[in-house]
Structures are given as C-alpha cells and as structure tokens.
Write a protein that holds these residues in place. Structure first.
Motif, PDB file in Angstrom:
ATOM      1  N   ASP A 203       0.972  -0.933   0.041  1.00 21.02           N
ATOM      2  CA  ASP A 203       0.004  -0.119   0.112  1.00 21.02           C
ATOM      3  C   ASP A 203       1.006   1.143  -0.040  1.00 21.02           C
ATOM      4  N   THR A 206       3.782   1.535  -2.686  1.00 24.09           N
ATOM      5  CA  THR A 206       2.831   1.518  -4.040  1.00 24.09           C
ATOM      6  C   THR A 206       2.361   3.261  -4.301  1.00 24.09           C
ATOM      7  N   VAL A 232      -5.623   2.600  -6.576  1.00 27.90           N
ATOM      8  CA  VAL A 232      -5.943   1.842  -7.615  1.00 27.90           C
ATOM      9  C   VAL A 232      -4.904   0.577  -7.664  1.00 27.90           C
ATOM     10  N   ALA A 233      -3.542   1.039  -7.611  1.00 27.83           N
ATOM     11  CA  ALA A 233      -2.485  -0.393  -8.023  1.00 27.83           C
ATOM     12  C   ALA A 233      -2.108  -0.491  -6.404  1.00 27.83           C
ATOM     13  N   LEU A 236      -4.162  -3.080  -5.986  1.00 23.11           N
ATOM     14  CA  LEU A 236      -4.456  -4.151  -6.257  1.00 23.11           C
ATOM     15  C   LEU A 236      -2.625  -4.791  -5.387  1.00 23.11           C
ATOM     16  N   VAL A 237      -1.896  -4.450  -5.076  1.00 19.11           N
ATOM     17  CA  VAL A 237      -0.625  -5.816  -4.631  1.00 19.11           C
ATOM     18  C   VAL A 237      -0.744  -5.631  -3.173  1.00 19.11           C
ATOM     19  N   ALA A 239      -3.585  -6.499  -2.088  1.00 21.27           N
ATOM     20  CA  ALA A 239      -4.539  -8.058  -2.136  1.00 21.27           C
ATOM     21  C   ALA A 239      -3.327  -8.980  -2.416  1.00 21.27           C
ATOM     22  N   THR A 240      -2.403  -8.693  -3.042  1.00 12.95           N
ATOM     23  CA  THR A 240      -1.845  -9.128  -3.449  1.00 12.95           C
ATOM     24  C   THR A 240      -0.722 -10.393  -2.853  1.00 12.95           C
ATOM     25  N   THR A 243      -3.309 -11.298   0.815  1.00 21.53           N
ATOM     26  CA  THR A 243      -4.147 -12.292   1.759  1.00 21.53           C
ATOM     27  C   THR A 243      -3.629 -13.445   2.185  1.00 21.53           C
ATOM     28  N   TRP A 293      -9.436  -7.730  -2.571  1.00 24.92           N
ATOM     29  CA  TRP A 293      -8.922  -7.090  -4.043  1.00 24.92           C
ATOM     30  C   TRP A 293      -9.906  -6.171  -3.783  1.00 24.92           C
ATOM     31  N   ALA A 297      -8.942  -2.143  -2.944  1.00 20.88           N
ATOM     32  CA  ALA A 297      -9.826  -1.331  -4.177  1.00 20.88           C
ATOM     33  C   ALA A 297      -9.780  -0.106  -3.323  1.00 20.88           C
TER      34      ALA A 297
END
Length: 319
Positions: A203, A206, A232-233, A236-237, A239-240, A243, A293, A297
């Motif tokens: 978070d 990025t 937004v970027a 996504l990062v 969440a990846t 998780t 995600w 987001a």
C-alpha cells in the motif's frame, strides 16, 4: 501542492504537526472503513469456511451455507439482516485509531528523514519503511483486530447452531482477558503483524512510488487522477501480498481456546499454514482474495482521496 517530501526546511505550523496529521489519518481511515466494511466481513466469512470447526455437522443438519463472494454476502443479508454486514465495525474503527495513525505518520516520518529534497524515495527504502511502519502499527492495534475478527464470525456461529461467544466489543475484550489474561489479547499477533507488514509494503510503497513518478513524469500533477491511479495500484498489490497472511491470521485469531487461552486447532501460524495447505490445497491461501482486493481497492481509493483532501483543506503538505 504542499511541501516536497524530504524538504525539512519548509516552515511548519499546527497543520504540519505530527499529532494533527495523526488525527487526519485516523479520520480518513474511519471514513474508508465505514464505506467498505461489508466487504471485509464477507472476506472473513469466506476465509473461515473449511476449517475444522465448520466440518462438524451443525445441530440443524444443514451444511455450511456460503460458497463464493456474492452468495456469502447475500446469505448474510438474507439470514442475519443488512446491519450484520457492519458487525464488528466498532473495534475495526478502534483499530484504525492506532494502526492507521502509526503506520501513516511512521512512514512519513521515516521518509522525510531519509529521502533527498525534491527526489522520490527509492523503492527499496520505501519498502523497508512500509514494512516497519505497518508492522509496528499492527503490533499495537492487534487486540482490537482480534475482537473485530471474533465479532465478524458470530453470526456465522449462530447459523451453525453454536453458542455465541461475545455480545459486543467491550464484552469480547473482557472475555478474552478473563480466559487467557492480558497476553491473550495478542493471540494471532505474529501472522497479524506479518500480514500488515506485507499489506503496507504494497500500500504505502506502491502509492508513494506511483504517485511520485506520475507527478514528476506526466502532466497529471498532484491531483485526483493521480491519487486515483496510485490508490488503485496500491490496492491490487496490497491484496496480492497480504491475502495469504490474512487467511492464516483469520484462522488463528478465530479458533477456540482452552482454559489456558491456547488455541485448540493450530499451535501457531506456521502450523496453521502447513495444515491449511495440506488439508485444503495451496489455493486455500487465497480464499477471499476477490473480496479482499475488491475491498482494498475502494478502501485505498476512499482513504487516499479523503486523506489527501483533508490535508489540502487543512493546509497540511500533501502526502
């Protein structure tokens, strides 16, 4: 546009004081939490599906009710009511009063003392700062997160015919301390800190890196479009990266405890990880990824948009 990160010579007032920015970050986090909380509850319900406690037949004879994001959310509304989508939001807000304040201001404090004036922070330094700030923030806020997870699963326990464990946030805190002492408030702390460190690596690193490069390398400037793309970027990062640790954290924190406050399903986060992969498969580490995600987001978008605009309105330099 506010002060450039790393410009320590710029004049400061109340709006640039650490305590003031702490309040702004907590306010923005509370707003984002209220908007996206139903997605967090849905994610948690998905993550506990399949654990040992749920494999036992319910007294009603019904099988586990939820499979998939939309069916899980719809099932909560249908079986428990719309307001149950916000069950546990109080300790979630308590958590952010510590977690978001520490992580945001800890990261900014580190960044402003390491970066060169007028230059973005190198990615590896931003990553280390994000790991440190996120890990410390979650370590301090872990008790509130434990209560939040337990409250989120209460409706599910009732539908399975199990006895409710807690009535509200205050009752949950008292029950945890009574059963295992103050130390029990940090049950699941290790995977929790690991997860938050990874999330903040995604978070903060990025968002800060993407924003800095968009501001300096495009004509977008430090405005809403830049904030939108960077958030937004970052979602996504985050969440990846977060998780798998989030699944382990949820399982460890949600498991029942014995009379000494020790978990009855998993010895620790490593044991939980090994058993989860062995019994449910590697993809189980990404249970709840879509809602995770889908929450991160809009959460990132809501938080960063609110935070940046609060800072602008209050006369604080942009993040």
């Amino acid at each position: 546009m506010g002060r450039t990160p790393g410009d320590m010579s710029a004049p400061t007032g109340v709006a640039d004081k650490l305590w003031f920015k702490y309040m702004l970050s907590c306010g923005a986090a509370t707003c984002a939490e209220l908007v996206t909380y139903p997605l967090d509850l849905t994610k948690t319900r998905l993550q506990i599906q399949g654990e040992a406690a749920e494999k036992k037949p319910a007294p009603s004879g019904r099988p586990p009710l939820y499979r998939g994001f939309l069916r899980t959310a719809g099932g909560v509304v249908r079986e428990e009511g719309v307001l149950r989508l916000w069950q546990g939001v109080t300790p979630a807000i308590y958590r952010h009063l510590i977690y978001s304040g520490v992580r945001m201001n800890g990261y900014e404090w580190l960044r402003d003392r390491v970066s060169r004036p007028g230059q973005p922070l190198p990615v590896w330094q931003a990553a280390l700062a994000g790991l440190a700030a996120g890990g410390l923030g979650q370590l301090l806020a872990s008790p509130a997160d434990l209560v939040k997870v337990q409250m989120q699963t209460e409706g599910r326990r009732r539908l399975l015919g199990l006895q409710p464990r807690v009535k509200n946030a205050a009752h949950a805190f008292r029950q945890i301390v009574r059963r295992g002492g103050v130390r029990a408030l940090w049950k699941g702390c290790v995977p929790n800190v690991q997860r938050s460190a990874l999330v903040n690596l995604g978070d903060l690193t990025t968002y800060d890196s993407v924003k800095a490069r968009l501001v300096r390398g495009t004509a977008l400037g430090d405005g809403p479009v830049t904030h939108f793309l960077a958030s937004v970027a970052s979602g996504l990062v985050s969440a990846t990266l977060g998780t798998p640790a989030d699944v382990v954290k949820t399982r460890v924190m949600n498991q029942p405890t014995d009379s000494r406050g020790r978990g009855t399903l998993y010895r620790n986060s490593v044991d939980c990880f090994v058993r989860l992969v062995r019994e449910e498969g590697l993809l189980a580490m990404y249970k709840g990824f879509v809602p995770c995600w889908m929450r991160m987001a809009p959460w990132s978008l809501t938080f960063w948009f609110t935070y940046e605009n609060l800072r602008r309105v209050c006369g604080t330099g942009t993040f």
